[in-house]
Scaffold this motif. Structure first.
Motif, PDB file in Angstrom:
ATOM      1  N   MET A 160       0.854  -1.206   0.000  1.00 27.37           N
ATOM      2  CA  MET A 160       0.000   0.000   0.000  1.00 27.37           C
ATOM      3  C   MET A 160       0.881   1.243   0.000  1.00 27.37           C
ATOM      4  SD  MET A 160      -3.084   1.030   0.036  1.00 27.37           S
ATOM      5  CE  MET A 160      -3.818   2.641   0.119  1.00 27.37           C
ATOM      6  N   THR A 161       0.648   2.169  -0.925  1.00 31.89           N
ATOM      7  CA  THR A 161       1.403   3.405  -1.003  1.00 31.89           C
ATOM      8  C   THR A 161       0.570   4.552  -0.461  1.00 31.89           C
ATOM      9  OG1 THR A 161       2.578   2.636  -2.957  1.00 31.89           O
ATOM     10  CG2 THR A 161       2.585   4.983  -2.552  1.00 31.89           C
ATOM     11  N   PHE A 162       1.137   5.302   0.468  1.00 33.52           N
ATOM     12  CA  PHE A 162       0.425   6.425   1.057  1.00 33.52           C
ATOM     13  C   PHE A 162       1.025   7.736   0.562  1.00 33.52           C
ATOM     14  CE2 PHE A 162      -0.162   2.981   4.134  1.00 33.52           C
ATOM     15  CZ  PHE A 162      -1.536   3.011   4.290  1.00 33.52           C
ATOM     16  N   ASP A 163       0.286   8.821   0.765  1.00 35.57           N
ATOM     17  CA  ASP A 163       0.777  10.135   0.386  1.00 35.57           C
ATOM     18  C   ASP A 163       1.925  10.550   1.296  1.00 35.57           C
ATOM     19  OD1 ASP A 163      -1.538  10.233  -1.275  1.00 35.57           O
ATOM     20  OD2 ASP A 163      -2.705  10.860   0.463  1.00 35.57           O
ATOM     21  N   VAL A 180     -17.192  11.585  -0.599  1.00 36.19           N
ATOM     22  CA  VAL A 180     -17.982  11.274  -1.788  1.00 36.19           C
ATOM     23  C   VAL A 180     -18.345   9.791  -1.828  1.00 36.19           C
ATOM     24  CG1 VAL A 180     -16.990  13.128  -3.174  1.00 36.19           C
ATOM     25  CG2 VAL A 180     -15.950  10.851  -3.204  1.00 36.19           C
ATOM     26  N   SER A 181     -19.421   9.491  -2.519  1.00 35.15           N
ATOM     27  CA  SER A 181     -19.832   8.101  -2.685  1.00 35.15           C
ATOM     28  C   SER A 181     -18.915   7.416  -3.690  1.00 35.15           C
ATOM     29  CB  SER A 181     -21.274   8.038  -3.185  1.00 35.15           C
ATOM     30  OG  SER A 181     -21.346   8.534  -4.514  1.00 35.15           O
ATOM     31  N   ASP A 182     -18.976   6.097  -3.735  1.00 33.96           N
ATOM     32  CA  ASP A 182     -18.154   5.345  -4.676  1.00 33.96           C
ATOM     33  C   ASP A 182     -18.506   5.694  -6.118  1.00 33.96           C
ATOM     34  OD1 ASP A 182     -16.906   4.137  -2.566  1.00 33.96           O
ATOM     35  OD2 ASP A 182     -18.025   2.253  -2.689  1.00 33.96           O
ATOM     36  N   VAL A 184      -2.974  10.584 -11.439  1.00 30.36           N
ATOM     37  CA  VAL A 184      -4.417  10.314 -11.344  1.00 30.36           C
ATOM     38  C   VAL A 184      -4.672   8.809 -11.353  1.00 30.36           C
ATOM     39  CG1 VAL A 184      -6.609  10.498 -12.584  1.00 30.36           C
ATOM     40  CG2 VAL A 184      -5.165  12.523 -12.286  1.00 30.36           C
ATOM     41  N   GLN A 185      -3.967   8.091 -12.202  1.00 27.26           N
ATOM     42  CA  GLN A 185      -4.120   6.636 -12.246  1.00 27.26           C
ATOM     43  C   GLN A 185      -3.707   6.001 -10.922  1.00 27.26           C
ATOM     44  OE1 GLN A 185      -1.771   6.155 -15.942  1.00 27.26           O
ATOM     45  NE2 GLN A 185      -3.537   5.054 -16.744  1.00 27.26           N
ATOM     46  N   ARG A 186      -2.621   6.472 -10.360  1.00 25.50           N
ATOM     47  CA  ARG A 186      -2.158   5.922  -9.080  1.00 25.50           C
ATOM     48  C   ARG A 186      -3.122   6.279  -7.950  1.00 25.50           C
ATOM     49  NH1 ARG A 186       4.246   7.184 -10.039  1.00 25.50           N
ATOM     50  NH2 ARG A 186       4.701   5.281 -11.201  1.00 25.50           N
ATOM     51  N   ALA A 187      -3.721   7.453  -8.027  1.00 21.97           N
ATOM     52  CA  ALA A 187      -4.713   7.828  -7.019  1.00 21.97           C
ATOM     53  C   ALA A 187      -5.887   6.859  -7.061  1.00 21.97           C
ATOM     54  CB  ALA A 187      -5.190   9.260  -7.260  1.00 21.97           C
ATOM     55  N   TRP A 188      -6.295   6.485  -8.262  1.00 23.94           N
ATOM     56  CA  TRP A 188      -7.407   5.540  -8.381  1.00 23.94           C
ATOM     57  C   TRP A 188      -7.001   4.171  -7.819  1.00 23.94           C
ATOM     58  CZ3 TRP A 188     -12.354   5.357  -8.759  1.00 23.94           C
ATOM     59  CH2 TRP A 188     -12.999   4.176  -9.155  1.00 23.94           C
ATOM     60  N   GLU A 189      -5.768   3.759  -8.028  1.00 26.34           N
ATOM     61  CA  GLU A 189      -5.301   2.495  -7.456  1.00 26.34           C
ATOM     62  C   GLU A 189      -5.375   2.523  -5.925  1.00 26.34           C
ATOM     63  OE1 GLU A 189      -1.394   1.949  -8.932  1.00 26.34           O
ATOM     64  OE2 GLU A 189      -2.007   1.611 -11.005  1.00 26.34           O
ATOM     65  N   SER A 213     -13.388  -0.499  -2.659  1.00 23.52           N
ATOM     66  CA  SER A 213     -13.825  -0.283  -1.277  1.00 23.52           C
ATOM     67  C   SER A 213     -12.737  -0.692  -0.291  1.00 23.52           C
ATOM     68  CB  SER A 213     -15.101  -1.084  -1.001  1.00 23.52           C
ATOM     69  OG  SER A 213     -16.152  -0.663  -1.848  1.00 23.52           O
ATOM     70  N   GLU A 214     -12.072  -1.807  -0.565  1.00 20.18           N
ATOM     71  CA  GLU A 214     -11.028  -2.288   0.336  1.00 20.18           C
ATOM     72  C   GLU A 214      -9.832  -1.343   0.344  1.00 20.18           C
ATOM     73  OE1 GLU A 214     -12.388  -3.992  -2.101  1.00 20.18           O
ATOM     74  OE2 GLU A 214     -13.632  -5.489  -1.065  1.00 20.18           O
ATOM     75  N   ALA A 215      -9.401  -0.945  -0.848  1.00 20.45           N
ATOM     76  CA  ALA A 215      -8.247  -0.047  -0.935  1.00 20.45           C
ATOM     77  C   ALA A 215      -8.564   1.299  -0.293  1.00 20.45           C
ATOM     78  CB  ALA A 215      -7.839   0.144  -2.391  1.00 20.45           C
ATOM     79  N   ARG A 216      -9.773   1.779  -0.527  1.00 21.42           N
ATOM     80  CA  ARG A 216     -10.159   3.084   0.040  1.00 21.42           C
ATOM     81  C   ARG A 216     -10.188   3.032   1.558  1.00 21.42           C
ATOM     82  NH1 ARG A 216     -15.646   6.535  -1.577  1.00 21.42           N
ATOM     83  NH2 ARG A 216     -15.149   8.406  -0.342  1.00 21.42           N
ATOM     84  N   ALA A 217     -10.707   1.948   2.114  1.00 20.06           N
ATOM     85  CA  ALA A 217     -10.766   1.812   3.573  1.00 20.06           C
ATOM     86  C   ALA A 217      -9.364   1.787   4.168  1.00 20.06           C
ATOM     87  CB  ALA A 217     -11.535   0.551   3.948  1.00 20.06           C
ATOM     88  N   ALA A 218      -8.457   1.044   3.526  1.00 15.76           N
ATOM     89  CA  ALA A 218      -7.081   0.974   4.018  1.00 15.76           C
ATOM     90  C   ALA A 218      -6.391   2.326   3.891  1.00 15.76           C
ATOM     91  CB  ALA A 218      -6.299  -0.093   3.248  1.00 15.76           C
ATOM     92  N   TYR A 219      -6.643   3.006   2.779  1.00 15.25           N
ATOM     93  CA  TYR A 219      -6.059   4.333   2.569  1.00 15.25           C
ATOM     94  C   TYR A 219      -6.547   5.312   3.627  1.00 15.25           C
ATOM     95  CZ  TYR A 219      -4.874   8.708   0.200  1.00 15.25           C
ATOM     96  OH  TYR A 219      -4.377   9.958  -0.106  1.00 15.25           O
TER      97      TYR A 219
END
Length: 320
Positions: free
Chosen positions: A1-4, A21-23, A51-56, A61-67
């Motif tokens: 997982m890559t963070f900012d 925002v919603s999914d 932008v592509q990496r931000a979407w990754e 849902s799983e990636a967003r929760a971890a992020y």
């Protein structure tokens, strides 16, 4: 997982949306940003990749929760352990010093001075506090994280490699750079982030995170976030100090940047002050050190042992 990093725009900011925002809204925003930034429609190629990496990072849902967990807690910025755990099966690189420790101390000192109070470790890495700090304070934390990431990559090189981190290059007097300034005395402690002795040669390394894309001109790094700093010149000056003190000859200089800040994995700047200079993505560092940087001077078998002895006797690290 890559963070900012402390200097980087968040994944939400890159997609131009709020964290709430919603999914479905997130997906629409991603598609819009792809169209806006695509190089074929006049967009910025580097921003398109971001932008592509931000979407990754937040597209599922799983990636967003971890992020979100990492972003809210600042856990990805917490201090690295004094001794990094090693789970590999082969011997690790022989290392001296603790990468990132000196800049982490300076970060805490400057953040404390900025806020006018003591901070707990959790507060010092709270994203809300970090993001509100002055640029030069955040830059210290970003560089500490960059140094730690480089050291982790070097650790995995294994037997035959030796590394020194946070190498003391003395004190410069005058009007010091804020990021390198000592707490008292008006001087600037100069340090070389890493010295690596490899079968492919002897290298001086600097780990940086400018929080944005960079370019090169006349053997130096330039870019909107680089400002008036001269990282290549600084790196070569500090290498010269060690070269004279240990009576060794460096084969090359390497500047390491986050993958997203560099267009090519490896960029050769040619010879600067007679030293081959290479700028690499962090993910490409091990390959470069194993195979040798472009134009770097190789060491003979017996010379490696002599250089290691000289460096061991002469090098002083700022942190252990």
């Amino acid at each position: 997982m890559t963070f900012d990093g402390p200097l980087a725009a968040s994944a939400y900011e890159l997609l131009g949306v709020a964290t709430t925002v919603s999914d479905d809204e997130l997906r629409r925003a991603y598609r819009l940003r792809l169209r806006q930034t695509h190089p074929d429609t006049g967009g910025d190629a580097a921003l398109f990749i971001r932008v592509q990496r931000a979407w990754e990072q937040i597209g599922s849902s799983e990636a967003r929760a971890a992020y979100d967990r990492g972003r809210d807690t600042g856990g990805q910025w917490a201090s690295a352990p004094t001794t990094r755990a090693w789970t590999g099966t082969r011997p690790r690189t022989t290392s001296y010093g603790q990468a990132g420790a000196w800049r982490r101390r300076r970060y805490r000192e400057m953040l404390r001075a900025h806020l006018g109070r003591e901070l707990t470790d959790a507060e010092a890495h709270d994203p809300a506090i970090v993001r509100a700090a002055p640029w030069e304070v955040r830059r210290l934390l970003a560089d500490a994280l960059a140094e730690e990431a480089t050291a982790s990559a070097i650790d995995g090189l294994g037997i035959g490699f030796t590394a020194w981190h946070d190498v003391d290059c003395g004190v410069a007097w005058g009007d010091p750079d804020a990021a390198d300034a000592s707490v008292t005395g008006g001087g600037a402690i100069l340090k070389l982030d890493h010295v690596v002795l490899a079968p492919s040669g002897l290298y001086g390394l600097m780990s940086e995170d400018f929080g944005g894309d960079v370019r090169f001109r006349q053997g130096e790094v330039i870019g909107a976030t680089v400002g008036a700093s001269t990282p290549i010149a600084d790196l070569l000056t500090r290498m010269r100090v060690i070269s004279r003190a240990a009576r060794v000859r460096f084969g090359g200089a390497i500047l390491i940047l986050p993958d997203e800040d560099l267009h090519d994995a490896v960029a050769s700047l040619g010879r600067v002050r007679s030293i081959p200079v290479t700028v690499v993505r962090r993910s490409a560092l091990r390959t470069v050190l194993r195979n040798g940087a472009p134009g770097a001077r190789m060491l003979g078998g017996n010379e490696v042992f002599d250089v290691r002895t000289r460096l061991t006797q002469a090098v002083r690290v700022l942190t252990e």
